[in-house]
Structure formats: structure tokens, C-alpha cells
Design an enzyme around this catalytic site. Structure first.
Site, mmCIF file in Angstrom:
data_model
loop_
_atom_site.group_PDB
_atom_site.id
_atom_site.type_symbol
_atom_site.label_atom_id
_atom_site.label_comp_id
_atom_site.label_asym_id
_atom_site.label_seq_id
_atom_site.Cartn_x
_atom_site.Cartn_y
_atom_site.Cartn_z
ATOM 1 N N GLU A 1 -1.134 -5.645 8.436
ATOM 2 C CA GLU A 1 -0.341 -5.088 9.537
ATOM 3 C C GLU A 1 -0.955 -5.446 10.888
ATOM 4 O OE1 GLU A 1 0.318 -0.862 9.043
ATOM 5 O OE2 GLU A 1 1.063 -1.129 6.990
ATOM 6 N N LYS B 1 -0.860 -9.629 2.706
ATOM 7 C CA LYS B 1 -0.133 -9.129 3.878
ATOM 8 C C LYS B 1 -1.038 -8.166 4.631
ATOM 9 C CE LYS B 1 3.365 -6.005 3.530
ATOM 10 N NZ LYS B 1 2.836 -4.877 4.329
ATOM 11 N N ASP C 1 0.836 -1.207 0.000
ATOM 12 C CA ASP C 1 0.000 0.000 0.000
ATOM 13 C C ASP C 1 0.872 1.259 0.000
ATOM 14 O OD1 ASP C 1 0.853 -0.128 2.621
ATOM 15 O OD2 ASP C 1 -1.151 -0.042 3.518
ATOM 16 N N SER C 2 2.203 1.083 0.029
ATOM 17 C CA SER C 2 3.113 2.209 -0.229
ATOM 18 C C SER C 2 2.817 2.830 -1.589
ATOM 19 C CB SER C 2 4.573 1.754 -0.170
ATOM 20 O OG SER C 2 4.783 0.623 -0.992
ATOM 21 N N ASP D 1 -1.140 -6.296 -0.496
ATOM 22 C CA ASP D 1 -1.403 -5.686 0.815
ATOM 23 C C ASP D 1 -2.896 -5.451 1.003
ATOM 24 O OD1 ASP D 1 0.565 -5.178 2.669
ATOM 25 O OD2 ASP D 1 1.122 -3.225 1.840
ATOM 26 N N GLU E 1 9.413 -4.115 10.056
ATOM 27 C CA GLU E 1 9.744 -2.788 9.519
ATOM 28 C C GLU E 1 10.286 -1.885 10.630
ATOM 29 O OE1 GLU E 1 6.784 -0.990 7.015
ATOM 30 O OE2 GLU E 1 7.993 0.823 6.755
#
Ligand code: KIV
Length: 257
Positions: free
Chosen positions: A115, A113, A46-47, A85, A182
Site C-alpha cells: 500500500e 502488493k 491482508d484482508s 500482500d 480502492e
């Protein structure tokens, strides 16, 4: 040959396996170049909200954005594992997590993925029970930037290290295939890597403390010059090449600047 989720799950450098090489990709040509270059995992992170769509952080990214870009990356990938993501607020309940993870798989992701650690156990269990491979993400969590008031390094205190190890073990028990770490201080990243049998994939944790590395492609090739994280190592200067190409083009057509 397509790299499988199970193959990723068994890659541990402590067993003598080669480190996992992962990079972000957001479009077809980049995916194709990275895939042909031998990258193991293409993360449609999602960057993309920041380095492709121009938002100030990842909290604006939606499922529609992700589906569009995961599909493009999947079209350019033959061998690497395509990791999609789940963006913010798309995995707030187990049912929502499963539905959105299935949508990413439908357009071409091989795994998803998300978080979070122990607090996301129910959502992670639900997605894995639905047959979808999951990569966890611990340490600095970009989707929490607003609550945290900035991007803060993690693993600085004993309490944080213990909580990170507890979450890593929880994700391992749930059946995650790997965990992205991270911006975790190197000693803490090493302790987490040593505490679990699934691979850790680091970004901003020091190179040798994890079982692999992930980098944002625009940092690696120097195509987003306005912000480069301190831990990034640019290995090309694409922005400079574009500037030169533009100047060459302008002078070729005889435009006065
Ligand atoms: O979105 C992303 O690119 C990521 C990496 C920074 C790990 O999550």
C-alpha cells in the site's frame, strides 16, 4: 498455462483487452476452485486478518500469517498469478521490503502488493530491482485506518485526484505491473486509469472505470454475513447454506434444540 506478471502488465481495456478478474483467496480449496474457474489473479490479501482470522482490521496481520496462507493458496493454483500482500510494518525500509517480499515469493507468490504511492517509491524500486513483480495499491489504504480514523472514500477533491495521479505515474515509472485502486470515486478512478499505461484493478470504484476488478471472496459468496461493504455484490449465500446444513445435521442425529 500460468499467467505471467508481464501478461498482467500489458492488459489494458483501452487496447481492447479483457478486464482482469481478480479475487482474494486464503486457503487451498478456494484457490483451487477460483483457479479452475478462470480467475486471473488470486490475491492473498491482508484482508485475511478480518475475514479469516477475526481481527477488527488488517493492522494485526503479520508475515507469519501471510506466509502460511500464501503457501496454501500457491498449492491450489496452477494458472492464476498468486499475489501476496505485504502486511503493515513489513516494508518500512527498502531492505525490509526486499527481505519480506522474497519470503512471500519463496513460499509461492508470483508477485507482491503493498500500500502507498510516491512516499513508498524507494521500497517499491528496491523490490522491483530485486526482480520481484510489484502491484501498487492507492486510494483508501486499509493499513492506515487508525491514522485516518476510519475507511474514507478517496478522490473527492481536485487536490486528492492530482496526488493520486502523481502517485500512479510514480508507480508506473518504478515498473509496477498494475495498481489496485480502492474506494476511489468513479470519475477520479477513470482519470487515473486514463493517465497510465499499466492496468488499474478497482474495488469500490465503479465497474467500468478500471482495467479490472478485485473482490473479497467472502463478500462474493456471502460467507461473512456480519459485514458486507456497500459496493459488494454477493452472488451466493454460503452462510445461509451452512446454517441449513447445520440444522439438517442436528435433526439427522436427533438432537433436540
Ligand atoms: O487485502 C485485500 O484483500 C485487499 C483488497 C481489498 C484489494 O487489499
Amino acid at each position: 498455462m500460468k499467467i505471467t506478471a508481464e501478461q498482467i502488465k500489458s492488459r489494458k481495456t483501452s487496447k481492447g483487452d479483457a478486464p482482469i478478474a481478480a479475487l482474494t483467496a486464503y486457503d487451498y480449496p478456494t484457490a483451487r476452485l477460483l483457479d479452475e474457474g478462470g480467475i486471473d489473479i488470486l490475491l492473498v490479501g491482508d484482508s485475511l486478518g478480518m475475514v479469516v482470522l477475526g481481527y477488527e482490521d488488517t493492522t494485526q496481520v503479520t508475515m507469519d500469517h501471510m506466509l502460511h496462507h500464501v503457501a496454501a493458496v500457491a498449492r491450489g493454483t496452477q494458472n492464476a498469478l498468486v499475489l501476496g500482500d505485504l502486511p503493515i510494518n513489513t516494508y518500512n525500509t527498502p531492505e525490509q521490503a526486499v527481505a519480506n517480499a522474497q519470503s512471500l515469493i519463496y513460499v509461492g507468490a508470483d508477485a507482491v502488493k503493498l500500500e502507498g504511492g510516491r512516499e513508498k517509491e524507494a521500497e517499491i524500486n528496491a523490490v522491483i530491482n530485486a526482480g520481484i513483480p510489484v502491484v501498487g495499491h492507492l486510494g483508501m489504504l486499509p493499513q492506515s485506518v487508525k491514522e485516518e480514523g476510519g475507511y474514507k472514500k478517496k478522490g473527492k477533491t481536485q487536490e486528492q485526484v492530482e496526488a493520486l495521479i502523481d502517485s500512479a505515474k510514480c508507480l508506473e515509472k518504478a515498473g509496477c505491473i498494475a495498481i489496485v485502486l480502492e474506494s476511489v470515486v468513479p470519475e477520479a478512478a477513470q482519470a487515473i486509469t486514463d493517465a497510465i499505461t499499466i492496468p488499474t484493478i478497482g474495488i469500490g470504484c465503479g465497474r467500468t472505470t478500471t482495467d479490472g476488478e478485485v473482490a473479497v471472496i467472502t463478500d462474493l459468496v456471502g460467507s461473512y454475513p456480519w459485514f458486507v461493504p456497500p459496493f459488494a455484490t454477493p452472488r451466493a449465500s454460503v452462510a445461509k447454506d451452512i446454517e441449513q446444513a447445520i440444522q439438517g445435521y442436528i435433526s439427522h442425529i436427533g438432537k433436540k434444540v
